[in-house]
Write a protein that holds these residues in place. Structure first.
Motif, PDB file in Angstrom:
ATOM      1  N   UNK A 392       0.829  -1.212   0.000  1.00  0.00           N
ATOM      2  CA  UNK A 392       0.000   0.000   0.000  1.00  0.00           C
ATOM      3  C   UNK A 392       0.855   1.251   0.000  1.00  0.00           C
ATOM      4  N   UNK A 393       1.856   1.247   0.849  1.00  0.00           N
ATOM      5  CA  UNK A 393       2.689   2.440   0.982  1.00  0.00           C
ATOM      6  C   UNK A 393       3.473   2.711  -0.281  1.00  0.00           C
ATOM      7  N   UNK A 394       4.128   1.675  -0.762  1.00  0.00           N
ATOM      8  CA  UNK A 394       4.956   1.888  -1.951  1.00  0.00           C
ATOM      9  C   UNK A 394       4.103   2.313  -3.136  1.00  0.00           C
ATOM     10  N   UNK A 395       2.911   1.763  -3.230  1.00  0.00           N
ATOM     11  CA  UNK A 395       2.049   2.140  -4.344  1.00  0.00           C
ATOM     12  C   UNK A 395       1.590   3.594  -4.211  1.00  0.00           C
ATOM     13  N   UNK A 396       1.170   3.918  -3.017  1.00  0.00           N
ATOM     14  CA  UNK A 396       0.686   5.288  -2.820  1.00  0.00           C
ATOM     15  C   UNK A 396       1.797   6.308  -3.003  1.00  0.00           C
ATOM     16  N   UNK A 397       2.955   6.018  -2.476  1.00  0.00           N
ATOM     17  CA  UNK A 397       4.067   6.976  -2.577  1.00  0.00           C
ATOM     18  C   UNK A 397       4.543   7.128  -4.005  1.00  0.00           C
ATOM     19  N   UNK A 398       4.502   6.057  -4.734  1.00  0.00           N
ATOM     20  CA  UNK A 398       4.979   6.139  -6.114  1.00  0.00           C
ATOM     21  C   UNK A 398       4.094   7.036  -6.954  1.00  0.00           C
ATOM     22  N   UNK A 399       2.883   7.240  -6.533  1.00  0.00           N
ATOM     23  CA  UNK A 399       1.989   8.133  -7.290  1.00  0.00           C
ATOM     24  C   UNK A 399       2.128   9.575  -6.917  1.00  0.00           C
ATOM     25  N   UNK A 400       2.885   9.895  -5.887  1.00  0.00           N
ATOM     26  CA  UNK A 400       3.024  11.293  -5.456  1.00  0.00           C
ATOM     27  C   UNK A 400       4.133  11.996  -6.244  1.00  0.00           C
ATOM     28  N   UNK A 401       3.987  13.312  -6.491  1.00  0.00           N
ATOM     29  CA  UNK A 401       5.025  14.050  -7.238  1.00  0.00           C
ATOM     30  C   UNK A 401       6.208  14.377  -6.336  1.00  0.00           C
ATOM     31  N   UNK A 402       7.011  13.355  -6.077  1.00  0.00           N
ATOM     32  CA  UNK A 402       8.157  13.549  -5.199  1.00  0.00           C
ATOM     33  C   UNK A 402       9.417  13.730  -6.037  1.00  0.00           C
ATOM     34  N   UNK A 403      10.372  14.400  -5.439  1.00  0.00           N
ATOM     35  CA  UNK A 403      11.655  14.541  -6.133  1.00  0.00           C
ATOM     36  C   UNK A 403      12.372  13.176  -6.184  1.00  0.00           C
ATOM     37  N   UNK A 404      12.222  12.474  -5.104  1.00  0.00           N
ATOM     38  CA  UNK A 404      12.944  11.188  -5.037  1.00  0.00           C
ATOM     39  C   UNK A 404      12.281  10.326  -3.979  1.00  0.00           C
ATOM     40  N   UNK A 405      12.160   9.036  -4.234  1.00  0.00           N
ATOM     41  CA  UNK A 405      11.650   8.095  -3.238  1.00  0.00           C
ATOM     42  C   UNK A 405      12.688   7.004  -3.061  1.00  0.00           C
ATOM     43  N   UNK A 406      13.258   6.972  -1.862  1.00  0.00           N
ATOM     44  CA  UNK A 406      14.269   5.943  -1.592  1.00  0.00           C
ATOM     45  C   UNK A 406      13.652   4.922  -0.665  1.00  0.00           C
ATOM     46  N   UNK A 407      13.788   3.682  -1.018  1.00  0.00           N
ATOM     47  CA  UNK A 407      13.199   2.619  -0.216  1.00  0.00           C
ATOM     48  C   UNK A 407      14.336   1.824   0.437  1.00  0.00           C
ATOM     49  N   UNK A 408      14.258   1.745   1.753  1.00  0.00           N
ATOM     50  CA  UNK A 408      15.259   0.985   2.503  1.00  0.00           C
ATOM     51  C   UNK A 408      14.578  -0.194   3.172  1.00  0.00           C
ATOM     52  N   UNK A 409      15.367  -1.239   3.317  1.00  0.00           N
ATOM     53  CA  UNK A 409      14.920  -2.326   4.185  1.00  0.00           C
ATOM     54  C   UNK A 409      15.298  -1.931   5.608  1.00  0.00           C
ATOM     55  N   UNK A 410      14.652  -2.520   6.598  1.00  0.00           N
ATOM     56  CA  UNK A 410      15.031  -2.190   7.975  1.00  0.00           C
ATOM     57  C   UNK A 410      16.504  -2.415   8.257  1.00  0.00           C
ATOM     58  N   UNK A 411      17.085  -3.415   7.639  1.00  0.00           N
ATOM     59  CA  UNK A 411      18.498  -3.694   7.897  1.00  0.00           C
ATOM     60  C   UNK A 411      19.369  -2.598   7.309  1.00  0.00           C
ATOM     61  N   UNK A 412      19.039  -2.170   6.102  1.00  0.00           N
ATOM     62  CA  UNK A 412      19.821  -1.089   5.474  1.00  0.00           C
ATOM     63  C   UNK A 412      19.720   0.193   6.300  1.00  0.00           C
ATOM     64  N   UNK A 413      18.521   0.437   6.742  1.00  0.00           N
ATOM     65  CA  UNK A 413      18.318   1.669   7.514  1.00  0.00           C
ATOM     66  C   UNK A 413      19.112   1.639   8.815  1.00  0.00           C
ATOM     67  N   UNK A 414      19.104   0.423   9.460  1.00  0.00           N
ATOM     68  CA  UNK A 414      19.831   0.294  10.713  1.00  0.00           C
ATOM     69  C   UNK A 414      21.327   0.483  10.486  1.00  0.00           C
ATOM     70  N   UNK A 415      21.775  -0.060   9.349  1.00  0.00           N
ATOM     71  CA  UNK A 415      23.205   0.051   9.052  1.00  0.00           C
ATOM     72  C   UNK A 415      23.616   1.503   8.872  1.00  0.00           C
ATOM     73  N   UNK A 416      22.780   2.272   8.185  1.00  0.00           N
ATOM     74  CA  UNK A 416      23.105   3.688   7.961  1.00  0.00           C
ATOM     75  C   UNK A 416      23.119   4.433   9.287  1.00  0.00           C
ATOM     76  N   UNK A 417      22.116   4.167  10.088  1.00  0.00           N
ATOM     77  CA  UNK A 417      22.028   4.892  11.352  1.00  0.00           C
ATOM     78  C   UNK A 417      23.163   4.511  12.283  1.00  0.00           C
ATOM     79  N   UNK A 418      23.500   3.246  12.259  1.00  0.00           N
ATOM     80  CA  UNK A 418      24.579   2.800  13.140  1.00  0.00           C
ATOM     81  C   UNK A 418      25.898   3.482  12.795  1.00  0.00           C
ATOM     82  N   UNK A 419      26.041   3.849  11.545  1.00  0.00           N
ATOM     83  CA  UNK A 419      27.273   4.548  11.146  1.00  0.00           C
ATOM     84  C   UNK A 419      27.251   6.000  11.635  1.00  0.00           C
TER      85      UNK A 419
END
Lengths: 717, 321
Positions: A392-419
Motif C-alpha cells: 500500500x505504501x509503496x504504491x501510494x508513494x509512487x503516485x506522489x510528485x516527489x523529487x525522489x523516493x528511496x526505499x530501505x529495508x530495515x536492515x539497510x536503515x539500521x546500518x546507515x544509522x549505526x554509522x
C-alpha cells in the motif's frame, strides 16, 4: 414643569462668600473718608458738594454711586463664578459614561467630517475629547467632600477591545487615554467591547449573548459609540434598556470604495513552477469602475491588468433608500488572476491603481487597495521509506510528485544509522520499524528529523523526573476513528469516518507534553503528532495494513499532506498569508536562535519584538493589528522559501485586511443593536454641561476695565 | 481760592502805587456814563448851563436874564434877543467801595491787595483831577490791629468805614493811609453795608465797588439799595486765579473762611466741571442783574496788572477817559 437649564455646583460656597464680601464692601463705602482740611474763600460754588455733604444719609450716599455699582457687579460676577454655574444638559443621563471608540480598519478612511484628509479615527477622537470636556465636574465644595462628577471610561475596539482608561473623573487622564488610541487595520467587532464594558462596570446591566446573565442594574449609564457604524455584530450587543446608547456617526455615508478582499497564490500540483495569484476585488461604488491591478514581485512590477468592476447593485426595489446612500448597496465583485512561471519563493504585492489619466486617489480608504502574498518555492521533497515491503505504501508513494523516493529495508536503515549518518531525505517514513535504540538521544525517542511512523510507537529514553510523552500499553482491539483535527495541515480535506481498525493500539499521550493527539478512536489516540526540538513526527500506532484505510482515498491524500507538512512546514504551493487580527504563527527550522520580529516599514506603533520558540519550533506573535509585511529573523538554518541576509535568516509574513465587510466603508446612519436601533446623533454636538464661569470671569474683567475708565474719568483733572 | 497764607500788607502810598503806574495814571481823568451836577466848579463839563467858555445852545431872552449873556450878533442879524448858553464845568464825585470781608483775603495774589491797589489808582486819578473822592471799606478789621484791649478781635468791626470829601493831589496820601488802615476779615452782610452806604451818601457821582460778590446773603438786595439814587455804579468783581481754575485734588473738607461752613468733597473731573459751570453761571447772573439796573460789571483776576485794568478796562467801560 421644566427646571431651569442653569445650575450651580458650589452655590453654598458662593453664598457664604457673598454674605461676607458684599456687606463688607458696602460698609467700606459707608465709612467716612479721612479728608484734608482746606480754607477757601467761599463754599457757595461747591454747592453740589455741599449738597452731597447734606445728603449724607447712607442710602442717599450710595445712590447714584457708579463706582459702588460697578464694584458690586464685579463682585457679583466673581461670586457667580465661584458658584460654578453650568448650563445643564438634557441629553445625558446619570453620571457614568462609557466611551467606545472604533479604531478598526475602516476608521482610517479619510472622509471624516467636512474636511478632506481627516481620517475618521482622528475625528472620532476629537469628538470624544469634546464629549469628555462637556462632562460635568464636581463643584469646589463637592470636591472637598470627595463627591465625584461624571465618570467616564474609554474603550478602544476593533475586532478585540481594550480598556484604555477605567472609570475616572479626571479629564486629563481621559484625554490622554483617547489621544493614545492608535489605528488598527483589523475588522470591527463590538461584542468584546460590550463585554468589557459590562465587566468594567458592574452597573452596566447589558449582555452580549444569552449565555451571559445581565448584572444587576445600577444607576443609568450612557454608552457613547464613536464609529462609522460598520459593525457586523452590532445585533448581538444588548445594552440595558435603562441605559442610554448614543451613536456618533463618523465619516460619510456616501464614500465608495474599491478594495482587495481576497488574495491567494497557488502552484499547479503537476507543475509547481506555474504559480497563479488570485485577486478578489469588491466595489461599493454605484457606478462601474475601471481600475488597474498591478502585480509587483520583490519590488519589481511584473504585470498590470486593467479591469472594470461593475457597479454595486441594490438588493431589491423595496430596499432602495430615498437618499440613494450606498449603505444599502450590495457590493459588486470582480477578480484578476496572474499566471507566473516562478520556481523560487516570492513575495508579491498586488496594488489597485486608478487608470491612467484619472485624477485623484482611487478612494478614500487606502488599506485595502494593496495586499501582499508570499508563495513558497516550487520544491519537491525527497522521501525515504523503510519498510518490509508494504504494497500500500509503496504504491501510494509512487503516485506522489516527489523529487525522489528511496526505499530501505530495515536492515539497510539500521546500518546507515549505526554509522552515525542519516539518510539524505527530507521525510523518512518508517513502516513498522523504529530508529535503533542506540540513537535514542532525545526524550522523544527519535533522532532529529522528520518522520512518519506507522505501526510503531517510539520509546523515549527513560527519564527519572518525568513520564514519557507517549506510552504504548499494548493492543487495543478493534476501533474506529471518531474525531480528528480537520484544520491540521496533514488532515485537511480528508474524512476518516469510514476507517475501521481491526487491531488498534492502546496508547496514552501525556497532556502538556511534546506529543498531542490529532485523531482519536473511541479508545484513545489514533494519530499522534510529536514535536520536540529538531524532531517532528506523525505517529500512527496501529498497523495500517490491518485497517480499511489503505483502500480509502483519504489514505493517499493523508500521505501527501503529511509528507508536505513534515517536509515543508506547510503545504507546498499554498500561499502564506495571515489574516488581520489573527496571530502570526510560524514553525522555524530547528536550531533557530535570537529570533526577532520586525514590524512592517512605517508601522511605528509595533515595536521590534524578541520571540521565544515553543518546543516544536513554533513562534507566535500577535494578534497583528496593522497590515503589511512582517519579518521574522533568526540566527540558524533556513527553511525553503526563507531569505538569508547578513548571516541571519529572514521569513516574510504578509498580513492583509481581506475583509469584505470592512472594505464597505460607507458610514451608516444608525446602528441596529439587539434591543434597539440607535440613530446617529444628528449634529454631533455635545449637550453636556457647559461651565459658565469663564464667561463670568471675562465679564468681571470687562467690568474692571469699565471701572478703571470711570475712576480715571472722575479723578483726571 | 485758598486763604493767602501770609501777606505783607501795604502801609503807604508807595506800596500801592508804583512810580511807573502813577506815570500812566496822570493823563487819565474820571468819566461818567451819566452827567452829574457837582457842587464846586471843576474841570468837568456839566449839562448845567453855566459860565464856562464851552458854548452849549441859545435860548430866547426872558425878562430877568443876565444881559451879559445876550448874543448880540444874533440880535443884529435877526433882531431878536437870544441868550448864549454855556456848559458849566464842575467837579465829579467818585466813591470807591472795597469789600474787606474775609473771603477777599484769599487767592494768590491776594484779592484784597489787588482791590487796594485798584482803588488807590482810581482815587489818585480822581484826586489829581480835582474830583471829590470818597472811599468806603465794608467790613474788615483795623490794620495794624490795635494792641489794647486784650482778647480776640471782634469778627465784625462795623459795616463800613468811610473817608469823605477828598479833593486835590494833596489828599492822595490821606486816601492811601485810609486804604492801608484796614485788613480784611470777618463776615460781611452786604445788604446791611449797602444800606448804611446808601443812607450816608451825599450827592451823586460814580461809585466803584470792588468785591468778589461772594456773599452768603446775596448781593441782590444790597445792589438794589445802591442803585437808583443817581449813582453810576461800576461793579468790579475780583476773583483769584485759583477760583477761576481750581488746582486742588483729593478728598477734602473745604471750610468757608467767613462762616466756617464746611463742604466735604472728592475732587473729580466732573465735579470741577460742575464747579466751573457754577462759577460761570454765578458771574453771568451778576452781569445780567447789573445790566438790568444800568450798572457796569467787570470781572478781573487778581493776577491782572493794575495798570492794564485801570488804563484799558476801566476806560473801556467808561469810568476813566
Amino acid at each position: 414643569m421644566s427646571s431651569l437649564p442653569v445650575g450651580f455646583l458650589s452655590w453654598q460656597l458662593a453664598a457664604i462668600a457673598a454674605s461676607v464680601v458684599i456687606p463688607t464692601l458696602i460698609l467700606l463705602y459707608l465709612l467716612k473718608l479721612r479728608r484734608r482740611n482746606l480754607e477757601i474763600s467761599t463754599t457757595i460754588l461747591w454747592k453740589k458738594a455741599v449738597q452731597d455733604l447734606h445728603a449724607n444719609a447712607p442710602l442717599q450716599k450710595l445712590r447714584r454711586n457708579i463706582m459702588l455699582l460697578l464694584q458690586l457687579l464685579v463682585l457679583a460676577a466673581l461670586l457667580f463664578a465661584l458658584a460654578e454655574p453650568v448650563l445643564k444638559s438634557s441629553s445625558f443621563q446619570g453620571q457614568r459614561h462609557i466611551i467606545l471608540i472604533d479604531r478598526s480598519a475602516s476608521m482610517l478612511s479619510s472622509d471624516a467630517a467636512k474636511q478632506e484628509d481627516v481620517v475618521r479615527l482622528t475625528q472620532a477622537k476629537k469628538e470624544a475629547i469634546e464629549l469628555v470636556e462637556s462632562l460635568r465636574e464636581p463643584g469646589l465644595i463637592a470636591r472637598a467632600t470627595n463627591s465625584v462628577g461624571d465618570e467616564a471610561m474609554i474603550i478602544a475596539f476593533d475586532n478585540t477591545a481594550e480598556v484604555r482608561q477605567g472609570f475616572t473623573t479626571n479629564k486629563q487622564q481621559l484625554r490622554d487615554a483617547i489621544n493614545s488610541i492608535t489605528q488598527s487595520d483589523t475588522p470591527t467587532r463590538l461584542a468584546e467591547a460590550m463585554r468589557l464594558a459590562a465587566a468594567q462596570s458592574p452597573k452596566l446591566g447589558g449582555q452580549t449573548s444569552d449565555s451571559q446573565p445581565a448584572p444587576a442594574a445600577g444607576p443609568p449609564v450612557t454608552i457613547h459609540l464613536f464609529s462609522d457604524g460598520r459593525i457586523p455584530d452590532a445585533d448581538q450587543a444588548r445594552p440595558n434598556p435603562k441605559d442610554s446608547f448614543v451613536f456618533y456617526k463618523v465619516g460619510s455615508d456616501k464614500s465608495p470604495n474599491l478594495g482587495i478582499v481576497n488574495i491567494r497564490s497557488q502552484r499547479a500540483y503537476d507543475a509547481p513552477q506555474k504559480l497563479s495569484i488570485f485577486v478578489g476585488i469588491e466595489s461599493t461604488d454605484s457606478i462601474a469602475r475601471t481600475v488597474e491591478v498591478e502585480l509587483t514581485i520583490e519590488g519589481v512590477v511584473a504585470a498590470i491588468k486593467t479591469i472594470t468592476v461593475p457597479a454595486a447593485t441594490r438588493p431589491d426595489a423595496e430596499a432602495t433608500d430615498q437618499t440613494g446612500r450606498l449603505a444599502g448597496l450590495v457590493p459588486a465583485t470582480s477578480g484578476v488572476v496572474f499566471n507566473l512561471e516562478k520556481e523560487e519563493a516570492i513575495l508579491a504585492e498586488v496594488r489597485l491603481r486608478p487608470p491612467p489619466g484619472s485624477q485623484g486617489d482611487l478612494d478614500c480608504f487606502a488599506t485595502d487597495n494593496h495586499a501582499y502574498i508570499s508563495a513558497p518555492p516550487a520544491r519537491r521533497l525527497r522521501v525515504g521509506l523503510v519498510s518490509s515491503g508494504s504494497l500500500f505504501l509503496s504504491s501510494a508513494l509512487s503516485g506522489l510528485p516527489l523529487a525522489e523516493l528511496k526505499i530501505f529495508t530495515p536492515a539497510e536503515y539500521k546500518a546507515i544509522v549505526d554509522k552515525g549518518q542519516s539518510p539524505p531525505v527530507d521525510v523518512m517514513i518508517l513502516d513498522g520499524v523504529l530508529p535503533p535504540l542506540s540513537s535514542n538521544e532525545s526524550t522523544a525517542g527519535l533522532p532529529p528529523g522528520r518522520f512518519l511512523i506507522i505501526g510503531q510507537v517510539p520509546v523515549p529514553k527513560p527519564s527519572a523526573d518525568s513520564k514519557p510523552p507517549i506510552t504504548d500499553k499494548g493492543k487495543g482491539g478493534a476501533a474506529a476513528i471518531i474525531d480528528w483535527q480537520r484544520s491540521h495541515p496533514a488532515l485537511r480535506n480528508i474524512t476518516l469516518d469510514s476507517v475501521f481498525i481491526s487491531e488498534s493500539r492502546d496508547v496514552e499521550v501525556r497532556s502538556g507534553s511534546t506529543a498531542s493527539s490529532i485523531a482519536r478512536t473511541e479508545k484513545g489516540p489514533a494519530i499522534i503528532e510529536l514535536s520536540s526540538g529538531a524532531t517532528r513526527a506523525l505517529i500512527i500506532p496501529f498497523d495500517v495494513s490491518a485497517t480499511s484505510w489503505p483502500l480509502d482515498v483519504s489514505f493517499v491524500v493523508f500521505l501527501a499532506s503529511a509528507i508536505d507538512y513534515l517536509g515543508g512546514d506547510t503545504l507546498p504551493g499554498q500561499s502564506q498569508s495571515t489574516q488581520m487580527g489573527a496571530a502570526i504563527s510560524q514553525i522555524l527550522p530547528a536550531g533557530a536562535s535570537d529570533i526577532r520580529l520586525l514590524p512592517p516599514p512605517g508601522v511605528d506603533e509595533v515595536p521590534e519584538t524578541a520571540l521565544t520558540p515553543l518546543p516544536d519550533g513554533t513562534v507566535v506573535f500577535g494578534p497583528v493589528r496593522r497590515a503589511g509585511v512582517y519579518r521574522i529573523t533568526w540566527k540558524g538554518p533556513t527553511a525553503p522559501g526563507d531569505l538569508q541576509e547578513n548571516g541571519r535568516s529572514i521569513r516574510r509574513i504578509p498580513v492583509n485586511l481581506l475583509d469584505a465587510q470592512e472594505s464597505d466603508i460607507a458610514a451608516v446612519p444608525q446602528v441596529a443593536l439587539a434591543s434597539r436601533v440607535v440613530a446617529s446623533s444628528a449634529d454631533g454636538s455635545f449637550k453636556g454641561d457647559r461651565k459658565l464661569w469663564q464667561w463670568l470671569l471675562a465679564a468681571c474683567g470687562l467690568l474692571l476695565l469699565l471701572e478703571w475708565y470711570v475712576y480715571n474719568r472722575k479723578v483726571q483733572i | 481760592m485758598l486763604r493767602t497764607p501770609s501777606i505783607s500788607r501795604p502801609q503807604r502810598l508807595e506800596d500801592l502805587l508804583s512810580t511807573s503806574l502813577i506815570a500812566r495814571l496822570d493823563p487819565l481823568d474820571l468819566a461818567s456814563r451819566r452827567v452829574f451836577f457837582g457842587k464846586l466848579k471843576g474841570e468837568r463839563r456839566s449839562k448845567k448851563r453855566g459860565h464856562s467858555v464851552e458854548f452849549a445852545d441859545h435860548r430866547p431872552y426872558v425878562s430877568g436874564d443876565d444881559l451879559r449873556h445876550i448874543d448880540w450878533n444874533i440880535f443884529g442879524r435877526l433882531d431878536k434877543l437870544f441868550l448864549k448858553l454855556f456848559l458849566e464845568e464842575e467837579d465829579l464825585s467818585l466813591h470807591v467801595v472795597l469789600d474787606a470781608s474775609a473771603s477777599t483775603d484769599c487767592g494768590e495774589p491776594n484779592k484784597f491787595f489787588f482791590m487796594q491797589r485798584c482803588a488807590m489808582a482810581l482815587g489818585y486819578v480822581g484826586l489829581v483831577n480835582l474830583n471829590r473822592v470818597a472811599a468806603t471799606v465794608m467790613g474788615g478789621t483795623p490794620y495794624p490791629a490795635p494792641e489794647a484791649p486784650a482778647g480776640p478781635a471782634p469778627a465784625d468791626a462795623g459795616p463800613i468805614k468811610t473817608l469823605r470829601d477828598l479833593r486835590g493831589r494833596r489828599r492822595v496820601h490821606d486816601l492811601a493811609r485810609f486804604l492801608c488802615s484796614i485788613a480784611p476779615g470777618g463776615t460781611l452782610s452786604f445788604r446791611k453795608a449797602a444800606e448804611r452806604l446808601a443812607l450816608s451818601r451825599r450827592g451823586k457821582g460814580v461809585m466803584v465797588i470792588f468785591s468778589d460778590f461772594f456773599f452768603k446773603d446775596g448781593y441782590d438786595d444790597g445792589l438794589r439799595l445802591l442803585s437808583g439814587h443817581g449813582y453810576d455804579l461800576i461793579l468790579i468783581q475780583v476773583l483769584s486765579p485759583q477760583e477761576v481754575d481750581p488746582s486742588i485734588t483729593g478728598d477734602l473738607r473745604l471750610k468757608d473762611v467767613e462762616d466756617a461752613e464746611t463742604a466735604e468733597v472728592t475732587i473729580s473731573a466732573p465735579l470741577l466741571k460742575r464747579y466751573k459751570a457754577n462759577l460761570a453761571a454765578y458771574n453771568q447772573r451778576l452781569r445780567e442783574f447789573a445790566l438790568r439796573r444800568d450798572m457796569a460789571v467787570l470781572t478781573v483776576k487778581s493776577d491782572s496788572p493794575v495798570d492794564v485794568l485801570v488804563a484799558d478796562q476801566l476806560r473801556r467801560v467808561g469810568v476813566l477817559k
